[in-house]
Scaffold this motif. Structure first.
Motif, PDB file in Angstrom:
ATOM      1  N   LEU A  51       9.592  33.118  16.478  1.00  0.00           N
ATOM      2  CA  LEU A  51       8.949  31.815  16.361  1.00  0.00           C
ATOM      3  C   LEU A  51       8.019  31.517  17.519  1.00  0.00           C
ATOM      4  CD1 LEU A  51      11.903  29.556  15.117  1.00  0.00           C
ATOM      5  CD2 LEU A  51       9.913  30.307  13.818  1.00  0.00           C
ATOM      6  N   VAL A  52       8.260  32.153  18.671  1.00  0.00           N
ATOM      7  CA  VAL A  52       7.455  31.845  19.856  1.00  0.00           C
ATOM      8  C   VAL A  52       5.970  32.113  19.637  1.00  0.00           C
ATOM      9  CG1 VAL A  52       7.051  32.420  22.276  1.00  0.00           C
ATOM     10  CG2 VAL A  52       9.374  32.082  21.450  1.00  0.00           C
ATOM     11  N   PRO A  53       5.554  33.338  19.222  1.00  0.00           N
ATOM     12  CA  PRO A  53       4.120  33.538  19.005  1.00  0.00           C
ATOM     13  C   PRO A  53       3.565  32.686  17.873  1.00  0.00           C
ATOM     14  CG  PRO A  53       5.382  35.450  18.277  1.00  0.00           C
ATOM     15  CD  PRO A  53       6.312  34.579  19.027  1.00  0.00           C
ATOM     16  N   VAL A  80      18.850  28.757  30.630  1.00  0.00           N
ATOM     17  CA  VAL A  80      18.436  30.153  30.845  1.00  0.00           C
ATOM     18  C   VAL A  80      18.194  30.849  29.522  1.00  0.00           C
ATOM     19  CG1 VAL A  80      19.180  32.395  31.724  1.00  0.00           C
ATOM     20  CG2 VAL A  80      19.583  30.324  33.077  1.00  0.00           C
ATOM     21  N   ARG A  81      19.138  30.653  28.572  1.00  0.00           N
ATOM     22  CA  ARG A  81      18.966  31.277  27.265  1.00  0.00           C
ATOM     23  C   ARG A  81      17.728  30.756  26.557  1.00  0.00           C
ATOM     24  NH1 ARG A  81      24.661  30.742  26.959  1.00  0.00           N
ATOM     25  NH2 ARG A  81      24.450  28.841  25.725  1.00  0.00           N
ATOM     26  N   ALA A  82      17.441  29.472  26.711  1.00  0.00           N
ATOM     27  CA  ALA A  82      16.269  28.890  26.040  1.00  0.00           C
ATOM     28  C   ALA A  82      14.976  29.473  26.570  1.00  0.00           C
ATOM     29  CB  ALA A  82      16.269  27.369  26.228  1.00  0.00           C
ATOM     30  N   GLY A 115       8.514  29.725  27.924  1.00  0.00           N
ATOM     31  CA  GLY A 115       9.674  28.896  28.255  1.00  0.00           C
ATOM     32  C   GLY A 115       9.543  27.497  27.690  1.00  0.00           C
ATOM     33  N   ILE A 116       8.327  26.934  27.754  1.00  0.00           N
ATOM     34  CA  ILE A 116       8.094  25.595  27.205  1.00  0.00           C
ATOM     35  C   ILE A 116       8.308  25.597  25.700  1.00  0.00           C
ATOM     36  CG2 ILE A 116       6.343  23.806  26.886  1.00  0.00           C
ATOM     37  CD1 ILE A 116       5.082  24.714  29.506  1.00  0.00           C
ATOM     38  N   ILE A 117       7.798  26.633  25.037  1.00  0.00           N
ATOM     39  CA  ILE A 117       7.930  26.711  23.577  1.00  0.00           C
ATOM     40  C   ILE A 117       9.397  26.865  23.188  1.00  0.00           C
ATOM     41  CG2 ILE A 117       7.348  28.081  21.552  1.00  0.00           C
ATOM     42  CD1 ILE A 117       4.692  28.715  22.841  1.00  0.00           C
ATOM     43  N   ARG A 118      10.119  27.703  23.906  1.00  0.00           N
ATOM     44  CA  ARG A 118      11.543  27.873  23.586  1.00  0.00           C
ATOM     45  C   ARG A 118      12.306  26.566  23.816  1.00  0.00           C
ATOM     46  NH1 ARG A 118      10.661  33.247  25.959  1.00  0.00           N
ATOM     47  NH2 ARG A 118      10.822  34.754  24.257  1.00  0.00           N
ATOM     48  N   TRP A 119      11.905  25.816  24.837  1.00  0.00           N
ATOM     49  CA  TRP A 119      12.532  24.514  25.066  1.00  0.00           C
ATOM     50  C   TRP A 119      12.254  23.578  23.900  1.00  0.00           C
ATOM     51  CZ3 TRP A 119      10.023  19.741  26.094  1.00  0.00           C
ATOM     52  CH2 TRP A 119      10.906  18.687  26.436  1.00  0.00           C
ATOM     53  N   MET A 120      11.020  23.623  23.362  1.00  0.00           N
ATOM     54  CA  MET A 120      10.669  22.799  22.204  1.00  0.00           C
ATOM     55  C   MET A 120      11.447  23.230  20.961  1.00  0.00           C
ATOM     56  SD  MET A 120       6.535  22.692  22.782  1.00  0.00           S
ATOM     57  CE  MET A 120       6.240  21.934  21.188  1.00  0.00           C
TER      58      MET A 120
END
Length: 358
Positions: A14-16, A5-7, A339-344
């Motif tokens: 960093l996401v953008p 959830v936090r991810a 969400g995918i980027i945060r997972w990466m």
């Protein structure tokens, strides 16, 4: 489960940045698949943007309206609204400014400010219509702003062709020199690029955006209504009034964008076959910028540079300029898929946190 959830929900700058890198990388793969050289294409893009003082000036000119339309969308988002009517508000801003610029003949110190006020207020009122319909009748602002975009296009064409049209032309008379906001001396330093006063005002508008939303009581009310209108109403806030006010302010930003395009760049208006697109690009700018004024400015710099530099890709590397729109779409896709980027990024962020704890 909490780690996942936090991810997928934690905010990070960093996401953008990762979204931009992934968008450029995916664009390179598309160019390779089409038989184009991505390194040559990106080199041509950079040369187009930074290769001469004129190109630098024109890139800055391209960035200016994107900042204002991005602020327009971001302001509405921050107050719980979805303003996709920036296109119509942009057009009404152009009409208000060009009408005052042509019909009145006043000293510069009065004429130019009056034209700016007319364009900004008309854009704000156009946004306020959607706000009033939502507040008074419960009509979703997405529907009304889409409809108002088309109404604005045909209304502006009617006004131009009926009251302002230059005989034998598909455009208005030029505005009076006293209404011009072009920075002639500065433009000469940049190879006669079309620089204008709207560029510093766009940066000032970003500062006003921040101060208004986070440093004033009115801004607190606007954000509170956006987060939870029922709780805001229970606390004694006038929800309907704040909805109208938020859409008016958002429309005012977009109206300013159209105003400076008329008074600073073209100095006339045309009978348009379609919308210029700045209002729709503002949605992407706001999304990439995280609906924060600083993020909007940085995202506008990126989008403006890509848009202006696409011509360099076309002429310098024979890459279709539509590829740039694909890249922009990919960047938006990756931002939306945060969400995918945060997972990466989880392994990297995890190592950084462990290092800080040690």
């Amino acid at each position: 489960m909490n780690k996942w959830v936090r991810a997928f929900t934690a905010d990070t700058a960093l996401v953008p940045l990762v979204a931009i890198v992934l968008g450029l990388a995916a664009g390179a793969l598309i160019m390779l698949a089409g038989g184009y050289n991505p390194l040559a294409a990106y080199a041509a893009l950079l040369d187009r943007v930074l290769g001469s003082p004129y190109n630098i000036g024109e890139t800055i000119r391209e960035i200016s309206p994107l900042i204002l339309t991005g602020l327009s969308v971001a302001f509405a988002f921050r107050t719980g609204l979805f303003n996709i009517g920036g296109e119509g508000q942009f057009l009404l801003g152009m009409i208000g400014a060009v009408t005052v610029g042509i019909k009145l003949d006043l000293p510069f110190w009065l004429h130019a400010p009056l034209a700016v006020i007319a364009g900004a207020v008309l854009g704000g009122l156009w946004g306020g219509i959607a706000g009033w319909l939502k507040a008074a009748r419960g009509v979703n602002e997405v529907i009304t702003t889409i409809m108002l975009n088309w109404i604005a296009l045909f209304l502006s064409n009617f006004i131009v062709s009926r009251f302002l049209l230059q005989p034998g032309q598909q455009r208005t008379y030029p505005i009076h020199e006293s209404a011009s906001l072009s920075l002639v001396r500065l433009s000469e330093w940049f190879g006669n690029a079309r620089l204008h006063l709207g560029i510093p005002i766009a940066l000032l508008a970003a500062a006003v955006f921040y101060m208004l939303l986070w440093k004033t009581k009115q801004g607190f009310e606007l954000r509170a209504v956006g987060h939870n209108p029922h709780a805001a109403e229970y606390a004694g806030m006038n929800v309907n009034r704040n909805v109208v006010r938020a859409m008016f302010i958002g429309g005012l930003f977009a109206g300013l964008a159209g105003t400076f395009e008329v008074l600073g760049v073209f100095h006339y208006h045309v009978v348009a076959a379609g919308s210029p697109g700045y209002g729709f690009d503002g949605i992407a700018v706001a999304l990439l910028g995280g609906n924060h004024p600083l993020g909007v400015v940085l995202a506008a710099v990126l989008f403006g540079s890509l848009t202006y530099g696409s011509a360099g890709m076309s002429f310098g590397a024979d890459v279709p300029p539509e590829i740039i729109r694909v890249i922009i779409a990919l960047v938006i896709f990756f931002v939306a898929s945060h969400g995918i980027i945060r997972w990466m990024l989880r392994p990297l962020l995890g190592k950084r946190k462990r290092g800080e704890a040690a």
